[in-house]
Design a protein around this motif. Structure first.
Motif, PDB file in Angstrom:
ATOM      1  N   ARG A 129       0.825  -1.214   0.000  1.00  0.00           N
ATOM      2  CA  ARG A 129       0.000   0.000   0.000  1.00  0.00           C
ATOM      3  C   ARG A 129       0.857   1.260   0.000  1.00  0.00           C
ATOM      4  O   ARG A 129       0.564   2.220  -0.729  1.00  0.00           O
ATOM      5  CB  ARG A 129      -0.942  -0.010   1.203  1.00  0.00           C
ATOM      6  CG  ARG A 129      -1.883   1.207   1.256  1.00  0.00           C
ATOM      7  CD  ARG A 129      -2.914   1.106   2.351  1.00  0.00           C
ATOM      8  NE  ARG A 129      -2.289   0.997   3.658  1.00  0.00           N
ATOM      9  CZ  ARG A 129      -2.268  -0.116   4.378  1.00  0.00           C
ATOM     10  NH1 ARG A 129      -2.830  -1.222   3.916  1.00  0.00           N
ATOM     11  NH2 ARG A 129      -1.678  -0.140   5.562  1.00  0.00           N
ATOM     12  N   ARG A 130       1.921   1.270   0.801  1.00  0.00           N
ATOM     13  CA  ARG A 130       2.804   2.441   0.832  1.00  0.00           C
ATOM     14  C   ARG A 130       3.471   2.671  -0.522  1.00  0.00           C
ATOM     15  O   ARG A 130       3.714   3.822  -0.917  1.00  0.00           O
ATOM     16  CB  ARG A 130       3.868   2.272   1.918  1.00  0.00           C
ATOM     17  CG  ARG A 130       3.366   2.367   3.336  1.00  0.00           C
ATOM     18  CD  ARG A 130       4.501   2.639   4.310  1.00  0.00           C
ATOM     19  NE  ARG A 130       5.537   1.630   4.224  1.00  0.00           N
ATOM     20  CZ  ARG A 130       5.612   0.559   5.020  1.00  0.00           C
ATOM     21  NH1 ARG A 130       4.688   0.373   5.940  1.00  0.00           N
ATOM     22  NH2 ARG A 130       6.604  -0.297   4.902  1.00  0.00           N
ATOM     23  N   ALA A 131       3.780   1.593  -1.238  1.00  0.00           N
ATOM     24  CA  ALA A 131       4.429   1.735  -2.543  1.00  0.00           C
ATOM     25  C   ALA A 131       3.469   2.287  -3.592  1.00  0.00           C
ATOM     26  O   ALA A 131       3.884   3.049  -4.482  1.00  0.00           O
ATOM     27  CB  ALA A 131       4.974   0.384  -2.995  1.00  0.00           C
ATOM     28  N   LEU A 132       2.191   1.932  -3.516  1.00  0.00           N
ATOM     29  CA  LEU A 132       1.236   2.303  -4.561  1.00  0.00           C
ATOM     30  C   LEU A 132       0.602   3.670  -4.331  1.00  0.00           C
ATOM     31  O   LEU A 132       0.180   4.319  -5.294  1.00  0.00           O
ATOM     32  CB  LEU A 132       0.139   1.240  -4.659  1.00  0.00           C
ATOM     33  CG  LEU A 132       0.585  -0.161  -5.095  1.00  0.00           C
ATOM     34  CD1 LEU A 132      -0.597  -1.109  -5.083  1.00  0.00           C
ATOM     35  CD2 LEU A 132       1.223  -0.130  -6.472  1.00  0.00           C
ATOM     36  N   GLU A 133       0.495   4.108  -3.100  1.00  0.00           N
ATOM     37  CA  GLU A 133      -0.199   5.373  -2.806  1.00  0.00           C
ATOM     38  C   GLU A 133       0.385   6.569  -3.559  1.00  0.00           C
ATOM     39  O   GLU A 133      -0.377   7.375  -4.111  1.00  0.00           O
ATOM     40  CB  GLU A 133      -0.192   5.624  -1.298  1.00  0.00           C
ATOM     41  CG  GLU A 133      -1.231   4.820  -0.545  1.00  0.00           C
ATOM     42  CD  GLU A 133      -1.203   5.088   0.950  1.00  0.00           C
ATOM     43  OE1 GLU A 133      -2.158   4.688   1.637  1.00  0.00           O
ATOM     44  OE2 GLU A 133      -0.210   5.683   1.418  1.00  0.00           O
ATOM     45  N   MET A 224       9.353   5.107  -9.671  1.00  0.00           N
ATOM     46  CA  MET A 224       8.657   5.689 -10.820  1.00  0.00           C
ATOM     47  C   MET A 224       9.696   6.393 -11.678  1.00  0.00           C
ATOM     48  O   MET A 224      10.299   7.378 -11.235  1.00  0.00           O
ATOM     49  CB  MET A 224       7.561   6.653 -10.361  1.00  0.00           C
ATOM     50  CG  MET A 224       6.405   5.972  -9.658  1.00  0.00           C
ATOM     51  SD  MET A 224       4.984   7.044  -9.359  1.00  0.00           S
ATOM     52  CE  MET A 224       5.667   8.171  -8.132  1.00  0.00           C
ATOM     53  N   LYS A 225       9.921   5.892 -12.883  1.00  0.00           N
ATOM     54  CA  LYS A 225      11.057   6.320 -13.696  1.00  0.00           C
ATOM     55  C   LYS A 225      10.935   7.768 -14.156  1.00  0.00           C
ATOM     56  O   LYS A 225      11.882   8.552 -14.043  1.00  0.00           O
ATOM     57  CB  LYS A 225      11.196   5.404 -14.912  1.00  0.00           C
ATOM     58  CG  LYS A 225      12.344   5.772 -15.859  1.00  0.00           C
ATOM     59  CD  LYS A 225      12.451   4.793 -17.010  1.00  0.00           C
ATOM     60  CE  LYS A 225      13.619   5.160 -17.944  1.00  0.00           C
ATOM     61  NZ  LYS A 225      13.398   6.459 -18.596  1.00  0.00           N
ATOM     62  N   ASN A 226       9.780   8.151 -14.707  1.00  0.00           N
ATOM     63  CA  ASN A 226       9.646   9.501 -15.256  1.00  0.00           C
ATOM     64  C   ASN A 226       9.734  10.575 -14.175  1.00  0.00           C
ATOM     65  O   ASN A 226      10.315  11.643 -14.392  1.00  0.00           O
ATOM     66  CB  ASN A 226       8.322   9.622 -16.014  1.00  0.00           C
ATOM     67  CG  ASN A 226       8.307   8.776 -17.269  1.00  0.00           C
ATOM     68  OD1 ASN A 226       9.338   8.567 -17.906  1.00  0.00           O
ATOM     69  ND2 ASN A 226       7.144   8.252 -17.638  1.00  0.00           N
ATOM     70  N   LEU A 227       9.157  10.312 -13.014  1.00  0.00           N
ATOM     71  CA  LEU A 227       9.205  11.273 -11.912  1.00  0.00           C
ATOM     72  C   LEU A 227      10.482  11.145 -11.100  1.00  0.00           C
ATOM     73  O   LEU A 227      10.751  11.993 -10.236  1.00  0.00           O
ATOM     74  CB  LEU A 227       7.996  11.075 -10.998  1.00  0.00           C
ATOM     75  CG  LEU A 227       6.623  11.319 -11.618  1.00  0.00           C
ATOM     76  CD1 LEU A 227       5.521  11.068 -10.597  1.00  0.00           C
ATOM     77  CD2 LEU A 227       6.518  12.733 -12.156  1.00  0.00           C
ATOM     78  N   GLN A 228      11.259  10.073 -11.351  1.00  0.00           N
ATOM     79  CA  GLN A 228      12.486   9.797 -10.604  1.00  0.00           C
ATOM     80  C   GLN A 228      12.207   9.825  -9.100  1.00  0.00           C
ATOM     81  O   GLN A 228      12.908  10.459  -8.312  1.00  0.00           O
ATOM     82  CB  GLN A 228      13.581  10.806 -10.966  1.00  0.00           C
ATOM     83  CG  GLN A 228      14.002  10.744 -12.425  1.00  0.00           C
ATOM     84  CD  GLN A 228      15.129  11.697 -12.753  1.00  0.00           C
ATOM     85  OE1 GLN A 228      15.616  12.438 -11.889  1.00  0.00           O
ATOM     86  NE2 GLN A 228      15.554  11.698 -13.989  1.00  0.00           N
ATOM     87  N   GLN A 229      11.179   9.085  -8.713  1.00  0.00           N
ATOM     88  CA  GLN A 229      10.745   9.077  -7.318  1.00  0.00           C
ATOM     89  C   GLN A 229      10.731   7.652  -6.779  1.00  0.00           C
ATOM     90  O   GLN A 229      10.209   6.730  -7.407  1.00  0.00           O
ATOM     91  CB  GLN A 229       9.333   9.680  -7.189  1.00  0.00           C
ATOM     92  CG  GLN A 229       8.795   9.683  -5.773  1.00  0.00           C
ATOM     93  CD  GLN A 229       7.417  10.288  -5.680  1.00  0.00           C
ATOM     94  OE1 GLN A 229       6.934  10.881  -6.644  1.00  0.00           O
ATOM     95  NE2 GLN A 229       6.785  10.154  -4.540  1.00  0.00           N
ATOM     96  N   ILE A 230      11.298   7.477  -5.602  1.00  0.00           N
ATOM     97  CA  ILE A 230      11.248   6.209  -4.894  1.00  0.00           C
ATOM     98  C   ILE A 230       9.999   6.207  -4.026  1.00  0.00           C
ATOM     99  O   ILE A 230       9.849   7.061  -3.141  1.00  0.00           O
ATOM    100  CB  ILE A 230      12.510   5.997  -4.032  1.00  0.00           C
ATOM    101  CG1 ILE A 230      13.763   5.935  -4.915  1.00  0.00           C
ATOM    102  CG2 ILE A 230      12.396   4.732  -3.200  1.00  0.00           C
ATOM    103  CD1 ILE A 230      15.060   5.857  -4.134  1.00  0.00           C
ATOM    104  N   THR A 231       9.106   5.263  -4.268  1.00  0.00           N
ATOM    105  CA  THR A 231       7.849   5.222  -3.516  1.00  0.00           C
ATOM    106  C   THR A 231       7.917   4.304  -2.307  1.00  0.00           C
ATOM    107  O   THR A 231       7.133   4.466  -1.370  1.00  0.00           O
ATOM    108  CB  THR A 231       6.702   4.763  -4.423  1.00  0.00           C
ATOM    109  OG1 THR A 231       6.951   3.431  -4.879  1.00  0.00           O
ATOM    110  CG2 THR A 231       6.566   5.676  -5.629  1.00  0.00           C
ATOM    111  N   GLU A 232       8.808   3.342  -2.309  1.00  0.00           N
ATOM    112  CA  GLU A 232       8.936   2.431  -1.161  1.00  0.00           C
ATOM    113  C   GLU A 232      10.352   1.872  -1.117  1.00  0.00           C
ATOM    114  O   GLU A 232      10.933   1.530  -2.143  1.00  0.00           O
ATOM    115  CB  GLU A 232       7.925   1.293  -1.264  1.00  0.00           C
ATOM    116  CG  GLU A 232       8.052   0.222  -0.205  1.00  0.00           C
ATOM    117  CD  GLU A 232       7.798   0.722   1.214  1.00  0.00           C
ATOM    118  OE1 GLU A 232       8.084  -0.018   2.169  1.00  0.00           O
ATOM    119  OE2 GLU A 232       7.314   1.867   1.365  1.00  0.00           O
ATOM    120  N   PHE A 233      10.867   1.791   0.093  1.00  0.00           N
ATOM    121  CA  PHE A 233      12.196   1.228   0.318  1.00  0.00           C
ATOM    122  C   PHE A 233      12.117   0.369   1.564  1.00  0.00           C
ATOM    123  O   PHE A 233      11.850   0.871   2.660  1.00  0.00           O
ATOM    124  CB  PHE A 233      13.244   2.334   0.475  1.00  0.00           C
ATOM    125  CG  PHE A 233      14.647   1.827   0.681  1.00  0.00           C
ATOM    126  CD1 PHE A 233      15.438   1.505  -0.398  1.00  0.00           C
ATOM    127  CD2 PHE A 233      15.160   1.662   1.963  1.00  0.00           C
ATOM    128  CE1 PHE A 233      16.729   1.034  -0.216  1.00  0.00           C
ATOM    129  CE2 PHE A 233      16.448   1.194   2.155  1.00  0.00           C
ATOM    130  CZ  PHE A 233      17.245   0.878   1.063  1.00  0.00           C
TER     131      PHE A 233
END
Length: 278
Positions: A129-133, A224-233
């Motif tokens: 859930r944290r990765a997808l939000e 997320m490649k285009n936004l260069q954002q890590i959503t979950e680690f």
């Protein structure tokens, strides 16, 4: 889930057979460890090589969107359903909610799993859930919730990363508004050696080793490649902080490579859809 009453139960005091395989499992992990000391993986892959991936969308007709992802012997199926109002909610919410369910089938691993949710499934559900939000445009679903179900058919390592990739594909297949395509990859660290896309046995080895002064553990990164954002680690084990830039950069590079494959699959699905319309 209720107990399967049709399953033949063993006699009282019976011992599960998998308890007699502990010695065999220990010998297998010992063999993998000795191979890694020789810079050779048990399945003859390079340390930085991922397993072959099989992707299929639209596999569940009752769901709004679905996807099946097979990474080596790890098999995951994900379904997404239409947004619906949050039941018994009094206060107004500007952003929608995600209701995730992460479940292993009873036959997904060597040791038979129970029907009820355990601590591992609850933890993986929260991480999913944290990765997808951050990837979903939840502002489009004010006071609504989206149901995402993940079912693991077979677990041979990297199950969370495979589930996140499958969930991202299912959301796209269900035409859920998203900021970017989300993918996830994982790696294991065994005595300072980085193993990309580890198998179940390699993960067990990385998490069971407690060598003093050596980094051991597993890492999962959603990106997320285009936004260069890590959503979950998510990290388990004990690792040297100076290795952090190295394995994060490795995971980002593998996510970018996986992104290309996912985009190719989506384009083929869209082309096939319009071809069937004509």
């Amino acid at each position: 889930m209720p107990t399967n009453l049709y399953r033949v139960q063993g006699p009282e005091g019976a011992i599960p057979f998998h308890q007699f395989l502990l010695t065999e499992k220990y010998d297998k992990l010992k063999t993998i460890a000795s191979s890694l000391h020789k810079n050779v993986r048990n399945d003859n892959r390079d340390f930085s090589e991922q397993r072959k991936l099989c992707v299929k969308t639209g596999v569940i007709t009752q769901a709004k969107g679905s996807a099946y992802v097979e990474c080596g012997r790890t098999k995951v199926i994900c379904s997404v359903f239409d947004p619906k109002e949050v039941p018994n909610k009094v206060e107004y919410a500007k952003t929608g909610e995600l209701q995730c369910e992460f479940k292993f089938t009873t036959f997904s691993s060597i040791q038979r799993r129970g029907y009820t949710r355990d601590a591992e499934e609850r933890q993986l559900c929260n991480e999913l859930r944290r990765a997808l939000e951050p990837a979903i445009c939840r502002g489009e679903f004010a006071n609504f919730e989206i149901q995402i179900n993940v079912l693991v058919l077979e677990n041979d390592g990297s199950v969370l990363a495979t589930a996140i990739t499958a969930a991202g594909l299912a959301l796209i297949d269900g035409c859920i508004p998203m900021y970017d395509v989300i993918t996830a990859t994982s790696l294991g660290v065994y005595e300072n050696k980085i193993l990309v896309d580890p198998t179940y046995d390699e993960e067990s080895l990385c998490l069971s080793t407690t060598s003093e002064g050596q980094s051991c553990g597993t890492v999962v990164l959603a990106y997320m490649k285009n936004l260069q954002q890590i959503t979950e680690f998510a990290q388990n084990g004990s690792m040297d902080i100076f290795m952090f830039p190295e394995y994060v950069q490795t995971l980002i590079e593998k996510n970018c490579k996986l992104y290309t494959m996912v985009i190719s699959t989506i384009r083929n699905d869209v082309a096939e859809h319009f071809k069937n319309q004509t």
